[in-house]
Motif scaffolding. Sequence first.
Motif, mmCIF file in Angstrom:
data_model
loop_
_atom_site.group_PDB
_atom_site.id
_atom_site.type_symbol
_atom_site.label_atom_id
_atom_site.label_comp_id
_atom_site.label_asym_id
_atom_site.label_seq_id
_atom_site.Cartn_x
_atom_site.Cartn_y
_atom_site.Cartn_z
ATOM 1 N N PRO A 190 0.302 -1.315 -0.096
ATOM 2 C CA PRO A 190 -0.153 0.001 -0.084
ATOM 3 C C PRO A 190 1.002 1.578 -0.385
ATOM 4 O O PRO A 190 0.308 2.255 -0.799
ATOM 5 C CB PRO A 190 -0.728 0.182 1.061
ATOM 6 C CG PRO A 190 -0.839 -1.447 1.308
ATOM 7 C CD PRO A 190 0.050 -2.261 1.007
ATOM 8 N N ASP A 191 2.386 0.988 0.519
ATOM 9 C CA ASP A 191 3.420 2.391 0.178
ATOM 10 C C ASP A 191 4.090 2.001 -0.190
ATOM 11 O O ASP A 191 5.349 2.232 0.189
ATOM 12 C CB ASP A 191 3.435 2.759 1.646
ATOM 13 C CG ASP A 191 3.738 1.548 2.487
ATOM 14 O OD1 ASP A 191 4.248 0.676 2.482
ATOM 15 O OD2 ASP A 191 4.247 1.654 3.947
ATOM 16 N N PRO A 192 3.670 1.602 -1.850
ATOM 17 C CA PRO A 192 5.042 1.159 -2.909
ATOM 18 C C PRO A 192 6.526 2.797 -2.330
ATOM 19 O O PRO A 192 7.228 2.244 -2.826
ATOM 20 C CB PRO A 192 4.872 1.351 -4.083
ATOM 21 C CG PRO A 192 2.981 1.675 -4.003
ATOM 22 C CD PRO A 192 3.066 2.190 -2.478
ATOM 23 N N ASN A 193 6.148 3.571 -2.255
ATOM 24 C CA ASN A 193 6.934 4.878 -1.915
ATOM 25 C C ASN A 193 8.299 4.425 -0.639
ATOM 26 O O ASN A 193 8.665 5.416 -1.195
ATOM 27 C CB ASN A 193 6.642 5.874 -2.125
ATOM 28 C CG ASN A 193 6.345 6.883 -4.151
ATOM 29 O OD1 ASN A 193 7.611 6.488 -5.039
ATOM 30 N ND2 ASN A 193 4.740 6.383 -4.240
ATOM 31 N N HIS A 194 7.549 3.772 -0.090
ATOM 32 C CA HIS A 194 8.667 3.683 0.965
ATOM 33 C C HIS A 194 9.964 3.250 0.933
ATOM 34 O O HIS A 194 10.612 3.331 1.603
ATOM 35 C CB HIS A 194 7.813 3.200 2.415
ATOM 36 C CG HIS A 194 8.387 2.586 3.294
ATOM 37 N ND1 HIS A 194 8.511 4.567 4.408
ATOM 38 C CD2 HIS A 194 9.033 1.866 4.090
ATOM 39 C CE1 HIS A 194 9.036 3.458 5.359
ATOM 40 N NE2 HIS A 194 9.232 1.896 4.890
ATOM 41 N N TYR A 222 12.209 -3.531 2.252
ATOM 42 C CA TYR A 222 13.006 -3.442 2.746
ATOM 43 C C TYR A 222 13.803 -5.362 1.981
ATOM 44 O O TYR A 222 13.182 -6.393 2.192
ATOM 45 C CB TYR A 222 12.354 -3.976 4.407
ATOM 46 C CG TYR A 222 12.482 -3.110 5.127
ATOM 47 C CD1 TYR A 222 13.080 -2.151 5.854
ATOM 48 C CD2 TYR A 222 10.698 -2.343 5.046
ATOM 49 C CE1 TYR A 222 11.963 -1.605 6.376
ATOM 50 C CE2 TYR A 222 10.524 -1.401 5.582
ATOM 51 C CZ TYR A 222 11.345 -0.843 6.352
ATOM 52 O OH TYR A 222 10.728 -0.099 7.008
ATOM 53 N N ASN A 235 14.487 1.097 -2.331
ATOM 54 C CA ASN A 235 12.978 1.865 -3.505
ATOM 55 C C ASN A 235 12.709 0.602 -4.802
ATOM 56 O O ASN A 235 14.350 0.876 -5.611
ATOM 57 C CB ASN A 235 13.580 2.985 -4.141
ATOM 58 C CG ASN A 235 12.999 4.699 -2.930
ATOM 59 O OD1 ASN A 235 13.624 4.522 -2.554
ATOM 60 N ND2 ASN A 235 11.679 4.333 -3.218
#
Lengths: 647, 614
Positions: free
Chosen positions: A528-532, A535, A586
């Motif tokens: 849901p937060d791909p730009n984070h 890992y 990223n």
Amino acid sequence: MAAHRCSRPVWLFILCSLSVFVIAGSHDTTVTHEQRAGVVDDPQTAAETAGQTAEQTAAEERQWEATEVREATPDDAAAEKQDTPAPETVVLQSFPQPKDDFQEELVVRPLHSGDIYASFQFRTQWETDFMRGNKVSHYRLFPKSLGQVISKFSVRELHISFTQGYWRTMQWGQPFLPSPPGAELWVWFQDSVTDVDATWKELTNVLSGIFCASLNFIDSTNTVQPSASFKPLGTGNVTDHRFLRYATLPREIVCTENLTPWKKLLPCGSKTGLAVLLKSEKLFHSSFHSQAVHIRPVCQDWQCKTTSWELRQTLNVVFDLHNSGQGKREWSLFKMFSRTLTEACPLASSSKIYIDITDNPEGEQFELSPATSLLSQAVVLGDRRTFSVYDLTQPATFGSVRSLNLLIRWKSNEGHMLRPLLHAERYVAGYGLQTGEIHTLMYNYHPYRSFPVLLLDTVPWYLRLYIHTLTVTSKGKDNQPSYIHYQPSKDRVRPHLLEMLVQLPPNSVTEVTVQFERALLKWTEYTPDPNHGFYVGSSVISALVPSIVAMDTNNTRERPLFSSFFPCKEESSYFVRVYTEPLLVNLPTPDFSMPYNVICLTCTVVAVGYGSLYNLLTRSFQIEEPSPGLAKRIANVIRKMRGVPPL
Amino acid sequence: MGLLSDPNRRRALINLLTRLNAPICVVCYIAGVTWFMGLAFEPFTLRTYMSENAMGSTMVEERFPSGERAVATGREFAAHKKKVGGMPVEWLVKTMQARGMEVYTQRFSRTLPFPDEDKERYLVKGTNVYGILRAPRAPRTEALVLSAPCTPGDNNNQAVGLLLGLAQYFRNQVYWAKDIIFLVNEHDLIGMQAWLEGYHHTNTTGMDWSPLQGRGGSIQAALTLELSSDVVTSLDLVLEGLNGQLPNLDLANLFYAFCQKIGVLCTIQGKLQRNDWDSVSGYSHAVQTMMLMVMKQASGRPWGDHGLFLRYHIEAATIKGINSFRQYKTDTTTIGRLLEGMYRKLNNLLERLHQSYFFYLMPSLSHFVSIGYYMPAFGLLAVILLLRALDLWVQLAAPPPRTEDGVADVEQSSPGPLSVLTPLVISHLTGVALYMLPIQFQEMAVAQFPVSETEAVVLTAIAVYTSGLALPHNTNRLLSGEGTEQGWRVLKLVALLYLAVLLGCTALINFSLGFILALTLVPAAAFVTPHVPKFLSAFILVVLSPAFTLLFSVFFFQELQEMPVSFLDGWLLYLSVISQGILDHFLYGSLVYPLIALLVYPCWLLFWNILFWK
């Protein structure tokens, strides 16, 4: 110094255990043989403190010389780190051994950085057999939920840890129990298990429920079977890594919801004993927090005739004095945990607090109150440490106020820490979203000895490793690993697994680099937060590090001559596991905020632009003459017959 | 499209386009320029707004108390700097350690390709000092950077003081979720370049640096601080980075939001915001602000230390304290509170800044022009090239005009590939020479002529540029004999399409550069034929060449900054701008110099070639 040695194939580490010098301050000459169940090959739990200056250790040596007794009996070869004072041992011996047993302890260590390290350990041992269809239904101290897990899934060993934060090896030294940021789970199954993967999947889901964690995110894409890095810590000599599963979730956030179920596994809960200190509002106001559960079979006696199950619950926390103390360096149980101790857990056979006073032999560094006469010394993680011991089972410990509030008041800020001998870090190099390079740096700070380390790297499939670019260099020269186990990834199925045995030259940095390409995921595969970013779990470095005590041997000025002639051998090595930081990488990410625009634009371009343009480019256009009238056609026929060109 | 598939109507359309080609081109040009000038008119622009949800308006409270102490630390730093005669590395390390950070240093050295006369440096050796404030319970995966350059002289001491003050204050807070790196870099951009290359372990510019010991994971955002006085009247935000890259607009929004909240005067391009957009002066103020941004962006150089972060996908900006003669002064505590607020907001970020625009122009700090609004201005200019190309294509496709004796000119119908290829290759070789020779020949030039290395480089560049004017058409004549009527048409067609593609790509990456080049090159490309009056056309073409564009830009930029220069000063400035452009390329990897030398200049030479056809 006695030690136990066991030899194994070359990449298996020879694990050494420790000798314990037991000194009761009032009974100088009494040395107690450990009657308690011993564990062979116990590097993790034997982990004690490291990072003590050579001089100080040498000074210690002299101070305790008179009281030392060299124990040559095999008993202490399998010693635990708990020391049992003589009276208690006598008591225990006079009664029939109970089938289960619970011990609790807290080790507090003032760190050189000014932080405070507190390590809780709770151990439940139970002589029972969960296997072979044995239906165990009567539970006393051992938590039933875990017992059922062991018997249902035929677990031989289970190690699970939840960590929030990163252990700063260079400031804090080695931890008693290392763990990577996030959640880590590794399990050895019994060889009777037929479908290990299915059992593993089910087990992670069950554990997810027990610990309120997202362990159900463990699937084949982040599970590996290390061939050498994770050996069983309990009894049994299984080395077939088909029965081992290892997974980490570096993104897992650890909080109170994980602490509460963990506390519920304790026999006394958080009602009495050391567990009253475990208040979440204080524990999570710290620099580092790690809680773990280790289950394994251990020997009941030194000959290992009977085995019992050991459940070890540990909780490590580092408090930042800078944050909590306003300028004044002072530490107390109440200040850290907002509680004081009033009693031991009534179910515990032993309940102790150890304060590491190695740096403070003359009391010049800090002042400890109330003072205790009980001292204990142990060689752990290759270093000799001295502890003040508070026995909570003795009513005298609590004094007249019926409450124990340990207080450390610093007198000076002096003191420096000996660098840990092994240290590792990792980072992603390069820029752009196409390729990159993972650099793993391993530092060997030992001045003259090299030692081998086992590096385990698990990289998710969406970073496609170019394994041909793998290089290992130390001191500018190529360093050939003596053992490499590489399992390539399969897209969406399994991660890369890379295990290497690398020799680290003395006083050097060894750099392992490997290039990778970033994959473009399918649009449903993004978080849901791909730009984070995504890992990559920590690398695991397992090593036998030469002991710091062994390093002292060239410092002959404060040692008796007879003890310092031969250089120390492997006996003086100790087992360390070091985790690097996880990576945040990223991946090329589409702009999810405008799928509508993209769809509209694409459809328009395809429908209008492409169709017409294709039409224009491929068709040839001609002006068609309107069909001539009937009269003209007849006229043309006549003209044709006459041989005249038509109209 | 039905229009095109009907041959009659198609012919009619083409006839219209060819007949009215020149007027349409003129209209397009005027429309393009007008559109562009209209962008600064406030009713046509959008107000900025915070797109990133995690940085919503006023959720943090700023409490930074110790501005006075920061100023004192700055003075102490200045004293130590003076004593050491450079970066006081030991003092910085000790001070940062005392503030509870992990401190590391990085040494670097760089030999410039030729001496930088503006900053008086050639052999650069320095040390960066940085301290990492580790966030509690964070696994070292994310970091924020606050940097302050250690510049020679009395500049920027307050910035370092404030940086250390903030470090001390931040250390005692518990809410950090990302590591914060406090960096003091020596030799401004070179030090920053060394640090960034070290951090990401890349080497794009051939610099020597010692590897970094400590890292904080992937850097999410960075701010660079430049303060040279204890009190400031306003804060200026600098956004333009390397190759015209800009940080995400949310970073500018964040700065603006906190300036509004704390009540600090804030500017962009040194220009305050005005409310009288409907007056002529208000409009021209906005135009000035926007044009300054366009000029700075077009230069492709980093306008602050933040500019180098952008290559690594790190959103960064420089905050400059300006002390002018205004009444209202802001003290260091307030600036500290502003920075604290910004860092707390950045600390709250869950993802990288990506929600807002990356391509924008700002006529004021509260208004912006997005890519969708400014691109048509460029499109209107670029379409001229396509119209001219269409015109030529039609002319080429039409049957050759019959001569009076009814025999078609045979050689006209087959210009042959050589007549196009030769000028293409020759002009590109000239471009390569312009790119390579200035650096290669500097020693020889210094030995032969009484000039310094820097002058040698610049003058060689100008010499190559000028000699290129003589070279192509002469060589062409030598190789392929007399040019034909068809020949120049084909060449011009190729050159027009080439220029259209070139400018289009440039404008996508760096709109300002593409637009400025289009402003001058498009008219030149449009009117050139061998049949126009030679001397006048040659003069116009030279005036519209890239070198003169740069010269005009220099004067125009000075004019915009309200610092007009005399012609001689302007000329000297022009020379130094050329040397700086070449240095930017070799030191930081700026692409403007190679773009001009290897692509734009050869393309312009093709048109020059057409003018002197035959």
